[in-house]
Design an enzyme around this catalytic site. Sequence first.
Site: not given
Ligand code: SAH
Length: 397
Positions: A231, A341
């Site tokens: 993520f 979060c």
């Molecule tokens: N760690 C990041 C913030 C994460 S926000 C940072 O430091 O900037 C959550 C992220 O999860 C988003 O970018 C979204 O696109 C992604 N996301 C949501 N569902 C997902 C999934 N099933 N698999 C992979 N990524 C996913």
Amino acid sequence: MKKLYLKKGRDESVRRFHPWIFSGAVAQVVGNPAEGDLVAVYSAEGEYLAAGHWQIGSIAVRILSFAGDPTAPSFWEDALAAAFEARKAVGLTESAATNCYRLVHGEGDGLPGLIIDYYDGVCVLQAHSVGMFRAKAQICEALKKVYGDRLKAVYDKSSGTAPFKAGLELVDGYLWQAPGFEVGETSVLENGHKFLVNWTEGQKTGFFLDQRENRALVERYARGRNVLNLFCYTGGFSVYALGGGAVHVDSVDSSAKAMAMVDRNIALNGFKPDQHTSYTADAIEFLANIEDGKYDLIIVDPPAFAKHRGALKNALRAYQRLNARAIEKVAPGGFVFTFSCSQVVDKEDFALAVFSAAAQTGRRVRIMDRFCQPADHAVGIYHPEGEYLKGLLLYVE
Ligand code: SAH
């Protein structure tokens, strides 16, 4: 200002500075306010208590001021200057290494419903209430006064956050631009690392500023490790891990747009393409398919699994499943940085889900550190509901 009287005995939470008045506490509203209007709040006995934005819904008023006058000409400038002073006090406003931070964190700054993130002169505003949405021109003027020549632009990105109401034109756009300002994206510095931020195309205001301190801890523990960043969004943790001497980082996100930014951020910081691999994929599936022990540092930072109380149980189960996989897969002597979060999942709930996950794997797991949101995502002491980010550092034998 229109007036509102509370039911007898329902003034206590206001006297303890809680920023919300629930509709059930309201005895009488005088003057038929429109949503977003300023209303003055009185006790049943007629004593003036506070003033705030009128809302339709279970929260009837979001309080802007307990003693002062939110109609005063200097109200917004004073409120934003106070928020700026608080960021200055923790070294965020004059730092050579960091030029992006959250200037206003809603209730935590006494401004319920307002988020403002600062990206090296560009302020990105998100109104979460009709009242704040209607105040955006005044907020923009106040930002000009607080930042002076340093301000390059003010961008309103409320279309996804302000409640849709007939008559509100929810179209994102610039409220103000300095002469010569080039619209689009900018590169910011966070703890000396460079990141491209695109507030128009990106998620939220463009960057997840709330992980700044936790990223620095990843940097501290990444030396010599093979890292998996799940993520990853635009690769915040990945850049820090490489900066800290990680051998290699794999970054995974389901958003192709985010992954394109990861590649650019890796290059921008001078890392070589063979140090990093990008995967546009579902993080949960990706994790299920990796071999055991491939990674010795895994970051798990999913989006909020529970957006409201009703989703809590399912969310806890999802956190448990995801964390069990990460704990199962990490190499012996490895770290798992795991986060939530979701505001409705409190730190005890989350710790319990991670505990159940660990127990399920049968591995020996130590909690080495606990994480929360940074100082610029301040929590008002009278509004503990403002706490939302939590995390654990696990060491897995
Ligand atoms: N760690 C990041 C913030 C994460 S926000 C940072 O430091 O900037 C959550 C992220 O999860 C988003 O970018 C979204 O696109 C992604 N996301 C949501 N569902 C997902 C999934 N099933 N698999 C992979 N990524 C996913």
